[in-house]
Design a protein around this motif. Structure first.
Motif, short mmCIF file in Angstrom:
data_model
loop_
_atom_site.label_atom_id
_atom_site.label_comp_id
_atom_site.label_asym_id
_atom_site.label_seq_id
_atom_site.Cartn_x
_atom_site.Cartn_y
_atom_site.Cartn_z
N ASP A 160 -2.60 -12.81 -5.17
CA ASP A 160 -2.34 -12.46 -3.99
C ASP A 160 -0.93 -12.84 -3.35
O ASP A 160 -0.80 -14.05 -3.49
N ALA A 161 -0.40 -11.76 -2.79
CA ALA A 161 0.77 -12.44 -2.11
C ALA A 161 0.45 -12.19 -0.39
O ALA A 161 -0.15 -11.46 -0.09
N THR A 162 0.98 -13.25 -0.01
CA THR A 162 1.07 -13.21 1.47
C THR A 162 2.34 -13.39 2.23
O THR A 162 3.24 -14.04 1.81
N ALA A 163 2.69 -12.13 3.06
CA ALA A 163 3.97 -12.16 3.86
C ALA A 163 4.01 -13.28 4.87
O ALA A 163 3.03 -13.43 5.67
N ARG A 189 4.41 2.40 15.32
CA ARG A 189 3.06 2.93 14.67
C ARG A 189 3.18 2.75 12.91
O ARG A 189 2.21 2.43 12.17
N LEU A 190 4.43 2.99 12.53
CA LEU A 190 4.68 2.78 11.07
C LEU A 190 4.30 1.34 10.59
O LEU A 190 3.68 1.04 9.73
N VAL A 208 1.03 -2.97 8.14
CA VAL A 208 0.16 -4.11 8.17
C VAL A 208 -1.37 -3.80 7.68
O VAL A 208 -1.92 -4.89 6.87
N ARG A 209 -1.66 -2.70 7.97
CA ARG A 209 -3.26 -2.08 7.64
C ARG A 209 -3.38 -1.64 6.26
O ARG A 209 -4.21 -0.97 5.73
N ARG A 210 -1.98 -1.81 5.58
CA ARG A 210 -1.98 -0.77 4.34
C ARG A 210 -2.44 0.62 4.25
O ARG A 210 -3.14 0.95 3.51
N GLY A 231 0.72 -1.31 -0.06
CA GLY A 231 0.14 -0.03 0.08
C GLY A 231 0.88 1.23 0.01
O GLY A 231 0.44 2.25 0.61
N LEU A 232 1.87 1.15 -0.58
CA LEU A 232 2.75 2.42 -0.54
C LEU A 232 2.84 3.12 -2.20
O LEU A 232 2.85 2.31 -3.18
#
Length: 365
Positions: free
Chosen positions: A362-365, A290-291, A296-298, A263-264
């Motif tokens: 979809d990618a999952t980390a 916080r970052l 994680v929440r994009r 989400g960047l």
């Protein structure tokens, strides 16, 4: 005279298939690496400015699959590799490689034995290593996603099923790209300075003691944040413009897919064949926690959580003479300043046959 790496083994090489490479228009790769030319013929116009086109890419009768058994995921699965080899055709040969041995020697051995396409079977680190050995060569490279994250392969819209990916590679087409370099080290997805390389180091140490578990990976992040002392003081020169910054992390991206996944911002920068340099605003432990939650929440926001710098080439100088540098999941201690640029020579990468017809997985980390 080239010596054979201790764990590089060639299988019997039989006659193989022929896969035509069709021409196509210039486009940005899904991974966001570069613009380039699809291979349509081996006689490039010397006045066009395009790099020489690899005649071997038109045939690909002899394929060398370089497998890294130390990668995560399917790289340890002999059955998965066997299915991929069968899908690649009778002309495919298998070579074993580990990071402790010389990848350049392994690639050279495959080329000396007649390979017309090199397939990197493993994760992002394996793909990066093979790419570094093939930049400037006229033999195309393909990627078989058998690692843990496979961001580069996912950016190319390759299936993570080895057999399906091998079939897509077999019918694919070659495309010239420019890859990122930092102090001469090639990278495909990203490089970074600061807290992230420290997390990788902590994760490696914990994996060695407790094994590769998701909870262990999370603990390595938490542990590194708790140990964080102070931000880096940096001097950045981006396309001739000088900047001074204090930050806990600098993330240099060459993968639009990876940026989108987290989400960047910066995908358009990469599609313009530049580096997306993300300088985190975080300077304290609280900022880092916080970052990480926003990532994680994009929910990260440019300007609030990070600064985005666009640069074709740039240099980062740290106060300390040496710093921990990460690139595509690998890490090393390196001398400051850290100089980033696009590779002078192209890398020929094989796009799968279904490229442009399906959405990235979809990618999952």
């Amino acid at each position: 005279m080239t010596t054979e790496p201790k764990d590089s083994v060639s299988s019997e090489n039989n006659t193989g298939f022929s896969a035509a490479v069709t021409p196509g228009a210039d486009s940005a790769l899904p991974s966001g690496i570069s613009h380039g030319k699809d291979v349509g013929n081996s006689d490039a116009d010397p006045d066009s400015g395009a790099p020489p086109q690899p005649s071997a890419a038109l045939r690909r009768e002899a394929v060398a699959l370089i497998a890294n058994p130390s990668s995560g995921g399917n790289a340890k699965d002999e059955e998965a590799i066997s299915r991929a080899m069968e899908a690649l055709g009778d002309g495919a040969s298998l070579y074993r490689w580990s990071p402790e041995s010389d990848i350049v020697a392994t690639v050279r051995k495959a080329l000396d034995e007649g390979a017309e396409m090199i397939v990197a079977a493993g994760g992002d680190g394996t793909a990066m290593a093979v790419a570094g050995a093939l930049v400037g060569q006229d033999v195309p490279m393909a990627v078989l996603p058998l690692g843990t994250f496979n961001f580069f392969a996912r950016g190319l819209r390759l299936s993570e099923d080895p057999e399906e990916a091998a079939r897509a590679i077999r019918e694919g087409k070659a495309h010239s790209i420019r890859v990122g370099e930092v102090n001469g080290q090639v990278f495909l997805n990203n490089a970074s300075l600061g807290i992230y390389p420290s997390i990788l180091k902590a994760r490696e140490d914990i994996y060695a003691r407790w094994g590769r578990r998701r909870i262990v990976a999370h603990w390595s992040v938490f542990k590194t944040f708790l140990r964080f002392q102070r931000p880096m003081q940096l001097k950045i020169t981006a396309d001739g413009k000088k900047l001074s910054r204090r930050t806990a992390l600098v993330f240099i991206a060459r993968s639009a897919y990876q940026l989108d996944f987290f989400g960047l911002d910066g995908a358009t920068v990469i599609s313009d064949d530049a580096f997306a340099v993300l300088v985190a605003k975080a300077q304290t432990r609280r900022d880092l926690f916080r970052l990480s939650m926003r990532l994680v929440r994009r929910k990260t926001k440019q300007g609030e959580d990070y600064e985005l710098i666009r640069a074709k080439s740039f240099e980062i100088e740290t106060v300390r003479r040496r710093g921990l540098l990460a690139y595509d999941g690998e890490k090393c201690r390196a001398e400051s300043p850290f100089r980033f640029k696009m590779s002078d020579e192209p890398l020929w990468i094989v796009l799968p046959a279904t490229h442009g017809e399906t959405e990235p997985q979809d990618a999952t980390a």
